[in-house]
Scaffold this motif. Structure first.
Motif, mmCIF file in Angstrom:
data_model
loop_
_atom_site.group_PDB
_atom_site.id
_atom_site.type_symbol
_atom_site.label_atom_id
_atom_site.label_comp_id
_atom_site.label_asym_id
_atom_site.label_seq_id
_atom_site.Cartn_x
_atom_site.Cartn_y
_atom_site.Cartn_z
ATOM 1 N N ALA A 53 0.833 -1.219 0.000
ATOM 2 C CA ALA A 53 0.000 0.000 0.000
ATOM 3 C C ALA A 53 0.864 1.265 0.000
ATOM 4 C CB ALA A 53 -0.954 -0.021 1.185
ATOM 5 N N ASP A 54 1.908 1.288 0.828
ATOM 6 C CA ASP A 54 2.748 2.501 0.900
ATOM 7 C C ASP A 54 3.511 2.725 -0.402
ATOM 8 O OD1 ASP A 54 1.870 2.997 3.408
ATOM 9 O OD2 ASP A 54 3.644 2.196 4.437
ATOM 10 N N ALA A 55 4.022 1.621 -0.968
ATOM 11 C CA ALA A 55 4.764 1.751 -2.234
ATOM 12 C C ALA A 55 3.831 2.269 -3.330
ATOM 13 C CB ALA A 55 5.353 0.397 -2.633
ATOM 14 N N GLN A 56 2.594 1.807 -3.320
ATOM 15 C CA GLN A 56 1.640 2.262 -4.335
ATOM 16 C C GLN A 56 1.351 3.754 -4.186
ATOM 17 O OE1 GLN A 56 0.149 0.489 -7.040
ATOM 18 N NE2 GLN A 56 1.924 -0.768 -6.533
ATOM 19 N N LYS A 57 1.252 4.214 -2.930
ATOM 20 C CA LYS A 57 1.006 5.651 -2.699
ATOM 21 C C LYS A 57 2.159 6.478 -3.262
ATOM 22 C CE LYS A 57 -1.692 5.390 1.444
ATOM 23 N NZ LYS A 57 -1.363 5.033 2.818
ATOM 24 N N ALA A 58 3.369 5.972 -3.097
ATOM 25 C CA ALA A 58 4.555 6.712 -3.553
ATOM 26 C C ALA A 58 4.624 6.806 -5.079
ATOM 27 C CB ALA A 58 5.815 6.048 -3.010
ATOM 28 N N MET A 59 3.885 5.928 -5.774
ATOM 29 C CA MET A 59 3.905 5.948 -7.257
ATOM 30 C C MET A 59 2.637 6.562 -7.840
ATOM 31 S SD MET A 59 5.508 2.203 -8.124
ATOM 32 C CE MET A 59 4.919 1.243 -6.750
ATOM 33 N N ALA A 60 1.734 6.998 -6.948
ATOM 34 C CA ALA A 60 0.405 7.427 -7.397
ATOM 35 C C ALA A 60 0.447 8.639 -8.336
ATOM 36 C CB ALA A 60 -0.480 7.721 -6.189
ATOM 37 N N HIS A 61 1.528 9.415 -8.282
ATOM 38 C CA HIS A 61 1.618 10.618 -9.126
ATOM 39 C C HIS A 61 1.896 10.276 -10.595
ATOM 40 C CE1 HIS A 61 5.735 9.544 -8.102
ATOM 41 N NE2 HIS A 61 6.115 10.197 -9.184
ATOM 42 N N VAL A 62 2.301 9.047 -10.872
ATOM 43 C CA VAL A 62 2.648 8.691 -12.260
ATOM 44 C C VAL A 62 1.348 8.435 -13.037
ATOM 45 C CG1 VAL A 62 3.889 7.052 -13.746
ATOM 46 C CG2 VAL A 62 4.793 7.623 -11.462
ATOM 47 N N PRO A 63 1.130 9.147 -14.144
ATOM 48 C CA PRO A 63 -0.118 8.958 -14.890
ATOM 49 C C PRO A 63 -0.256 7.533 -15.414
ATOM 50 C CG PRO A 63 1.082 10.891 -15.697
ATOM 51 C CD PRO A 63 2.004 10.167 -14.764
ATOM 52 N N VAL A 64 -1.498 7.088 -15.512
ATOM 53 C CA VAL A 64 -1.787 5.741 -16.023
ATOM 54 C C VAL A 64 -1.743 5.778 -17.554
ATOM 55 C CG1 VAL A 64 -3.543 3.924 -16.152
ATOM 56 C CG2 VAL A 64 -3.092 5.092 -13.976
ATOM 57 N N CYS A 65 -1.141 4.763 -18.130
ATOM 58 C CA CYS A 65 -0.943 4.711 -19.591
ATOM 59 C C CYS A 65 -2.239 4.365 -20.320
ATOM 60 C CB CYS A 65 0.113 3.642 -19.908
ATOM 61 S SG CYS A 65 0.833 3.844 -21.545
ATOM 62 N N GLU A 66 -2.454 5.001 -21.447
ATOM 63 C CA GLU A 66 -3.543 4.641 -22.365
ATOM 64 C C GLU A 66 -2.895 3.878 -23.517
ATOM 65 O OE1 GLU A 66 -6.714 5.854 -22.043
ATOM 66 O OE2 GLU A 66 -6.331 7.220 -20.364
ATOM 67 N N VAL A 67 -3.671 2.984 -24.122
ATOM 68 C CA VAL A 67 -3.160 2.215 -25.259
ATOM 69 C C VAL A 67 -2.649 3.154 -26.369
ATOM 70 C CG1 VAL A 67 -3.982 0.775 -27.170
ATOM 71 C CG2 VAL A 67 -4.395 0.077 -24.804
ATOM 72 N N ASP A 68 -3.369 4.253 -26.577
ATOM 73 C CA ASP A 68 -2.967 5.173 -27.658
ATOM 74 C C ASP A 68 -1.637 5.870 -27.387
ATOM 75 O OD1 ASP A 68 -5.096 4.489 -29.202
ATOM 76 O OD2 ASP A 68 -6.344 6.179 -28.564
ATOM 77 N N ASP A 69 -1.213 5.909 -26.111
ATOM 78 C CA ASP A 69 0.106 6.492 -25.812
ATOM 79 C C ASP A 69 1.209 5.697 -26.508
ATOM 80 O OD1 ASP A 69 -1.072 8.360 -24.128
ATOM 81 O OD2 ASP A 69 -0.729 7.172 -22.317
ATOM 82 N N LEU A 70 0.979 4.384 -26.679
ATOM 83 C CA LEU A 70 1.975 3.553 -27.362
ATOM 84 C C LEU A 70 2.111 3.990 -28.816
ATOM 85 C CD1 LEU A 70 0.967 -0.028 -26.098
ATOM 86 C CD2 LEU A 70 2.692 1.484 -25.119
ATOM 87 N N ALA A 71 0.949 4.215 -29.451
ATOM 88 C CA ALA A 71 0.963 4.592 -30.870
ATOM 89 C C ALA A 71 1.615 5.955 -31.080
ATOM 90 C CB ALA A 71 -0.464 4.596 -31.415
ATOM 91 N N ALA A 72 1.488 6.831 -30.081
ATOM 92 C CA ALA A 72 2.026 8.192 -30.224
ATOM 93 C C ALA A 72 3.540 8.248 -30.011
ATOM 94 C CB ALA A 72 1.328 9.121 -29.231
ATOM 95 N N ALA A 73 4.110 7.179 -29.459
ATOM 96 C CA ALA A 73 5.553 7.201 -29.142
ATOM 97 C C ALA A 73 6.377 6.739 -30.341
ATOM 98 C CB ALA A 73 5.823 6.294 -27.948
ATOM 99 N N ASP A 74 7.632 7.211 -30.392
ATOM 100 C CA ASP A 74 8.576 6.720 -31.410
ATOM 101 C C ASP A 74 9.381 5.543 -30.880
ATOM 102 O OD1 ASP A 74 8.240 8.804 -33.517
ATOM 103 O OD2 ASP A 74 8.771 10.089 -31.819
ATOM 104 N N ALA A 75 9.502 5.469 -29.564
ATOM 105 C CA ALA A 75 10.257 4.374 -28.932
ATOM 106 C C ALA A 75 9.622 4.088 -27.584
ATOM 107 C CB ALA A 75 11.715 4.791 -28.734
ATOM 108 N N ILE A 76 9.624 2.814 -27.216
ATOM 109 C CA ILE A 76 8.943 2.430 -25.964
ATOM 110 C C ILE A 76 9.835 1.492 -25.154
ATOM 111 C CG2 ILE A 76 6.838 1.486 -24.933
ATOM 112 C CD1 ILE A 76 5.514 1.817 -27.752
ATOM 113 N N ALA A 77 10.018 1.830 -23.873
ATOM 114 C CA ALA A 77 10.701 0.936 -22.928
ATOM 115 C C ALA A 77 9.634 0.378 -21.994
ATOM 116 C CB ALA A 77 11.748 1.701 -22.136
ATOM 117 N N PHE A 78 9.586 -0.940 -21.879
ATOM 118 C CA PHE A 78 8.595 -1.614 -21.040
ATOM 119 C C PHE A 78 9.307 -2.181 -19.811
ATOM 120 C CE2 PHE A 78 7.092 -1.972 -25.417
ATOM 121 C CZ PHE A 78 5.727 -1.729 -25.335
#
Ligand SMILES: Cc1cc2nc3c(=O)[nH]c(=O)nc-3n(C[C@H](O)[C@H](O)[C@H](O)COP(=O)(O)O)c2cc1C
Length: 204
Positions: A53-78
């Protein structure tokens, strides 16, 4: 040139690695780098029962990815933690929602790379990365890894993740070990390498 770093992390190890991959990618001229996490599939009760729970709170500021974000990128690190030697279910579920992108060939020719973590030293980091590559190849992506010009992957004087397939970190059975400086250097190198390949691919 847009570089997307998309990850799942339960306890924060892959989150830290993702930041390092992004740092490395930003070193390449013209790279605009975004960090996103894939949607959670576990309930908050299960997350609490797993002690995350605490670790999740610390990452909560990172926006959630949409599938279309993949299409908009030129390079992707997973980035993914190992689950039984494979990618985690959250990442699999996210990728399984990319059929529309696949049918349009939306990711064909984009550079891609994978980084991972596991609890134990031989717990499946390489199998996780290599089995992840099949999804990238089905999407027609240009798979990149961590070249041996990152010499930190040859060291044997300390415990370290990292292989030609990609950067990785050993989290420990209780998640007690955060990425070492050598593992973070590998992640930065991999991000820089990905962005430099993407820059070459996008050259007219
Ligand atoms: C269901 C489950 C399966 C796991 N399978 C493995 C495994 O096969 N090998 C291993 O070394 N660690 C395994 N782990 C440990 C995770 O890989 C570890 O917690 C993770 O890499 C930590 O990264 P994170 O903090 O970014 O989530 C597993 C954990 C869970 C919850």
């Amino acid at each position: 040139m847009k570089v997307l770093v998309v990850y799942y992390s339960l306890y924060g190890h892959i989150h830290r690695m993702a930041e390092a991959v992004a740092e490395g990618a930003r070193e390449v001229e013209g790279a605009e780098v975004a960090i996103r996490r894939v949607p959670e599939t576990l309930s908050s009760d299960v997350i609490a029962a797993m002690g995350a729970a605490d670790a999740q709170k610390a990452m909560a500021h990172v926006p959630v990815c949409e599938v279309d974000d993949l299409a908009a990128a030129d390079a992707i690190a997973f980035g993914t933690p190992t689950r039984f030697g494979n990618m985690c279910g959250q990442m699999r579920q996210f990728l399984d929602a990319t059929g529309q992108l696949w049918s349009k060939g939306a990711l064909v020719g984009k550079a891609g790379t994978v980084f991972a973590s596991s609890a134990t030293q031989h717990g499946g980091q390489e199998s996780t990365i290599l089995s992840f590559h099949t999804t990238l190849l089905h999407h027609g992506m240009v798979v990149t890894g961590l070249p041996y010009t990152f010499q930190g992957q040859t060291r044997i004087d300390e415990l370290s993740g990292g292989s030609p397939y990609g950067a990785s970190t050993i989290a420990g059975g209780k998640g007690e070990r955060m990425p070492s400086e050598n593992e973070l250097a590998a992640a930065r190198f991999q991000g820089r390498h990905l962005a430099s390949i993407a820059a070459k691919l996008s050259r007219k």
